[in-house]
Write a protein that holds these residues in place. Structure first.
Motif, mmCIF file in Angstrom:
data_model
loop_
_atom_site.group_PDB
_atom_site.id
_atom_site.type_symbol
_atom_site.label_atom_id
_atom_site.label_comp_id
_atom_site.label_asym_id
_atom_site.label_seq_id
_atom_site.Cartn_x
_atom_site.Cartn_y
_atom_site.Cartn_z
ATOM 1 N N THR A 67 0.836 -1.211 0.000
ATOM 2 C CA THR A 67 0.000 0.000 0.000
ATOM 3 C C THR A 67 0.857 1.242 0.000
ATOM 4 O O THR A 67 0.463 2.276 -0.521
ATOM 5 C CB THR A 67 -0.923 0.010 1.230
ATOM 6 N N SER A 86 -7.885 -6.799 1.258
ATOM 7 C CA SER A 86 -9.237 -6.545 1.760
ATOM 8 C C SER A 86 -9.426 -5.075 2.078
ATOM 9 O O SER A 86 -10.542 -4.608 2.207
ATOM 10 C CB SER A 86 -9.520 -7.396 2.995
ATOM 11 N N GLY A 87 -8.313 -4.360 2.203
ATOM 12 C CA GLY A 87 -8.377 -2.933 2.471
ATOM 13 C C GLY A 87 -8.390 -2.626 3.955
ATOM 14 O O GLY A 87 -8.768 -3.444 4.780
ATOM 15 N N ARG A 88 -7.963 -1.410 4.279
ATOM 16 C CA ARG A 88 -7.940 -0.975 5.671
ATOM 17 C C ARG A 88 -8.985 0.128 5.865
ATOM 18 O O ARG A 88 -9.476 0.702 4.892
ATOM 19 C CB ARG A 88 -6.544 -0.469 6.039
ATOM 20 N N VAL A 89 -9.279 0.394 7.118
ATOM 21 C CA VAL A 89 -10.224 1.465 7.431
ATOM 22 C C VAL A 89 -9.401 2.675 7.874
ATOM 23 O O VAL A 89 -8.765 2.634 8.932
ATOM 24 C CB VAL A 89 -11.197 1.039 8.554
#
Lengths: 204, 100
Positions: free
Chosen positions: A3, A21-24
């Motif tokens: 990332t 899955s991606g982060r917040v």
């Protein structure tokens, strides 16, 4: 691809292993708030477009009567404070606490220019005889821009809170979720202004 | 011994900020020059989308975010530009649909 390289930033982004899955950014709570903010403004945008479709002449003539200088000033203040706060997050991520604090203070000072510019704009409007009863364009203009100002004031209060926590040593390179949550809210509020600006100041 | 902090590469953020400032100036110029041209709305719609995308991509780091957040941001950023184009070309029809 990590990332970090994806974003062109040198510092490590936490939870990079969850890139697929991606982060917040920040925390889940702030994103609930941001989603509510987006829904609220989407409704207001629909009101704008319906009014514009019904009264195209009023909207073309109305924008010409507003101060484009005021609108442009607020736009520059919003994008600059947003940039400074993004820099605050980026420097905190690599452990540069002093630099992060300096960027955050700069972001706060520039953000405070928004309510000042809005107050001056309203005084200018009143001097030109423009108020909420001056026609459909100005009713929608006041409703949308005051609403945005309220959200920006919440953001400024958030910056003050985060600054107090930052000064107390509440953030580190490993834990800066609160700072990033505030930054996410401020960037979202910035995006909303970038939509509002041409609605009332450019499309004359 | 305290580890030396790494330096943060702020260049992508600086580039994004300068682009946002440039697009703001460009939008103002277009508004002045094209005034009442119908396709001013199309060009302004493009600028609004690009500015929103830049903030979401560079400042919020949308591409590394959870898919739900990515989709929310993409949808919100796309709404106003699409509605601007729709109003520019189908304003009368939109007004009929929205009449009570």
């Amino acid at each position: 691809m990590s990332t970090a390289s994806l974003n062109g930033l040198d510092g490590p982004i936490p939870d990079a292993s969850r890139a697929t899955s991606g982060r917040v950014p920040g925390n889940k709570g702030i994103w609930v708030g941001i989603c509510c903010e987006f829904v609220e403004f989407l409704v207001l945008f629909v009101v704008y477009f319906v009014a514009r479709a019904h009264f195209p002449e009023a909207f073309e003539q109305g924008a010409a009567r507003l101060s484009r200088t005021a609108g442009t000033t607020i736009t520059l203040l919003m994008i600059t404070s947003s940039f400074f706060i993004a820099c605050s997050v980026a420097t905190m991520r690599v452990g540069r606490r002093g630099a992060s604090l300096a960027w955050l203070v700069a972001g706060l000072l520039v953000a405070l220019g928004y309510p000042v510019a809005k107050w001056l704009e309203i005084q200018w409007n009143l001097a030109q005889g423009i108020n909420g009863d001056s026609g459909i364009f100005f009713t929608v203009y006041y409703y949308l821009t005051f609403n945005h100002l309220v959200h920006a004031v919440w953001g400024i209060l958030g910056i003050l809170w985060v600054l107090a926590r930052h000064l107390a040593g509440g953030y580190s390179a490993e834990d800066y979720g609160g700072l990033e949550a505030l930054a996410s809210y401020w960037h979202a509020t910035d995006i909303i202004w970038l939509v509002i600006f041409p609605f009332f100041y450019v499309l004359a | 011994m305290t580890p030396t902090p790494e330096s943060a590469n702020l260049r992508p953020l600086i580039f994004a900020w300068l682009t946002l400032v440039g697009l703001t100036v460009l939008g103002n110029q277009l508004g002045t020059l094209l005034h009442d041209a119908a396709w001013l709305q199309v060009m302004v719609a493009g600028i609004v989308w690009l500015k929103g995308y830049l903030v979401a991509d560079r400042f919020i780091e949308m591409r590394a975010a959870h898919p739900f957040i990515r989709n929310v941001l993409r949808a919100f950023i796309a709404f106003a530009p699409l509605a601007l184009v729709a109003t520019a070309f189908f304003g009368a029809r939109l007004a009929r649909w929205a009449t009570l």
